[in-house]
Design an enzyme around this catalytic site. Sequence first.
Site, PDB file in Angstrom:
ATOM      1  N   CYS A 103      -0.235  -8.890   4.686  1.00 40.19           N
ATOM      2  CA  CYS A 103       0.858  -9.779   3.166  1.00 40.19           C
ATOM      3  C   CYS A 103       0.944  -9.393   2.414  1.00 40.19           C
ATOM      4  O   CYS A 103       1.062  -9.345   1.254  1.00 40.19           O
ATOM      5  CB  CYS A 103       1.129 -11.107   3.799  1.00 40.19           C
ATOM      6  SG  CYS A 103       1.983 -11.752   5.263  1.00 40.19           S
TER       7      CYS A 103
ATOM      8  N   HIS B 105       7.985 -14.239   9.651  1.00 38.24           N
ATOM      9  CA  HIS B 105       8.145 -12.927   8.994  1.00 38.24           C
ATOM     10  C   HIS B 105       8.078 -11.953  10.452  1.00 38.24           C
ATOM     11  O   HIS B 105       7.465 -11.975  11.479  1.00 38.24           O
ATOM     12  CB  HIS B 105       7.861 -11.687   7.867  1.00 38.24           C
ATOM     13  CG  HIS B 105       7.752 -13.102   6.667  1.00 38.24           C
ATOM     14  ND1 HIS B 105       6.675 -13.820   5.327  1.00 38.24           N
ATOM     15  CD2 HIS B 105       9.092 -13.341   6.036  1.00 38.24           C
ATOM     16  CE1 HIS B 105       7.944 -13.839   4.319  1.00 38.24           C
ATOM     17  NE2 HIS B 105       9.055 -13.744   4.885  1.00 38.24           N
TER      18      HIS B 105
END
Lengths: 285, 407
Positions: free
Chosen positions: A257, A163
């Site tokens: 996250c 990501h």
Amino acid sequence: MCPPVHFGVLYEINPWMHKEVVVDRDRAHEQWKGLVATLRGAGAEVVVAEPDPAVPDMVFTANAGIVNCRADAPHQFVPAHFRFPERQPETEIFARWFAGQGFTVDRLPVALAHEGAGDALPFRGSLLSGYRFRSDLPATAELARLTGAAVRAVELVDERLYHIDLTFCPLDDRRAMAAPMGWDRYGRTVVEALVPEPLWLTDDEALAFSANSVVVGSTVVMATTPPRVGRQLEAWGFDVVTCDVSEFLKAGGGCRCLTLALDVSLGGPPRSPARPPEPSGVTTG
Amino acid sequence: MEVVETFGVEGHIVDSLILAKVLDLILEAGADYRMVDVQIGRTSTDPSRAVFEVTAADDDALVRLAEQLQVHGANPLTSGDAVLAAADLDGVLPAGFYSTTNLATEVRVAGRWATVANPEMDCGLVVSGEDPPTVRTVPMHRVRSGDQVVIGGTGVRVRAPEVPRGVSVFEFMDSEVSSEKPKGLAVRTVADRVRAARHDGARVLAVCGPAVVHTGGGPAVARMVREGWIQVLFAGNGFATHDIESNVLGTSLGVSVVEGAPTEGGHSNHLRVVNEVRRHGSIADAVAAGWITGGVMYECVRAEVPFLLGGSIRDDGPLPDVVTDVVAAADRMRELIDGVGVALMAATTLHAIATGNILPAAVETFCIDINPAVVTKLADRGSHQAHGIVTDVGLFVHQLATELEER
């Protein structure tokens, strides 16, 4: 944020995840509460979403979607479309949650994957969006249409940094931590042009989740703090807090996250609604 | 064979360097691109859009590249597969049929481009078979009920003719049919093309009118047949008749080919020749019987060079070899042009146009005539590949045969 009531490594969708590694759920909960306390201590307000037993990764709320809370327009939420079926139920859970909070929910075309703020970080009026492993490039053009933000897309090239929020961390209006190992040469050029004062992370620093940090005002909350990184951040006037989230690292997720920023305002005038979804597999943009 | 596909990419492709990356990927893959359209967003939040044409070495290379490009948001802009409809009657194309050009044509069937095997203008396209499908041009009268015919222009693309290999004298002659060009250069260039065709294993087609014989060019053409420079001949009753007349009686339409003067009773010579060939049954039989002993038709029979004599309503006789059913004649011509790389059209208007109608544009075509209007007519009917050489055909074929022998 979302408490890790049902968290565990139950499947493997990134190179960090190994099903044979057991998550200590009590310890995970302690670490999560520690992170919440640290963020609140730094001045953040934390809102908690109800966990759902069907989706263990719901704890990683960064991937819920894109939040756009502009002063002059209704608050907007664009739910993520997940690459892997294991996480796909999260889309509707978060869409309902944000609708319940009074957000306008705008959707991406069904055929396009984009994993929310985990793959799109606002910086200097642009959204820096990663693509390849979890998000499709054409989704960024749709995001630009929906939010009015200028999106700069960079290709992610290292599966361990799957990501954009594992490779990039905006610190303030001029500075950001940046892990060039995560991008191809075009992506590096894009970031070089975008960030006036980058803190370039070495490969080891990047793989220690340094970029996956949460910035609250002048406080940087990190999973681990490599000495060189810590010194530079302090030299720039940031307070660095190391917050143990080792149980979550087992699933490939760090501090950032576990959070989704709600105070994001993406620039530009409101845009017309998205075009109707395209047939599967056929995309433009 | 090289394949071309149009792609589009949209978004913040300039700031993100996506466009640069996509174009680099194309070059790195050994393919090439041509920008068709670029629209840059007015502000940093406006999306930009680029359309470009990718040329790859073959279908597989294009498919591999397309998969790579798709990751970066560049997608083929093809409108989709060709639309097909079954013919419901023999000899009748379905309404809305795609009408062909003589250019290299490809048809998209089941997501893949199939090359049309035999480009020909003014035909329909019939798709048959599946793995892989084949696409052929089919003239209207040959369509059979149930044939799958391409409808409309979706999924059909044509390619402009390729420039002939090497520098050609005709590059500066292309636009005009001009009599004011150096003929020696033209002869040498045509000779080079004929030689190159033979070297490449392609066949050379000669289309001859009776003026070839009238102007004394017969022996030169006969020599080119004998020495293997001409592999197919198209002509009419007139050319064959006068060729035989000149070899049997020494006249062409009654005029001595040696002295150039009318001969006594010569006006009926060609009728007597036709009559005798009819008595023998065919030109080949007349050659076998030793009645014809030279000339273009004689050399064709001896060298087994196939010829087609197309009939017309004003023919005398005609010779027994003349195909008087013009539809059957055209079909026979279609069979004979397979493998033809160069076409020489000498002093004939009607046969040149008839041949031009069935030739693919990729066939190098030279039209030699004293009358510039012939080339113009040919081009006006779609044979844009034809190069015109305005000159006396007798002198030209003589020089050409000499040029071919010399080197």
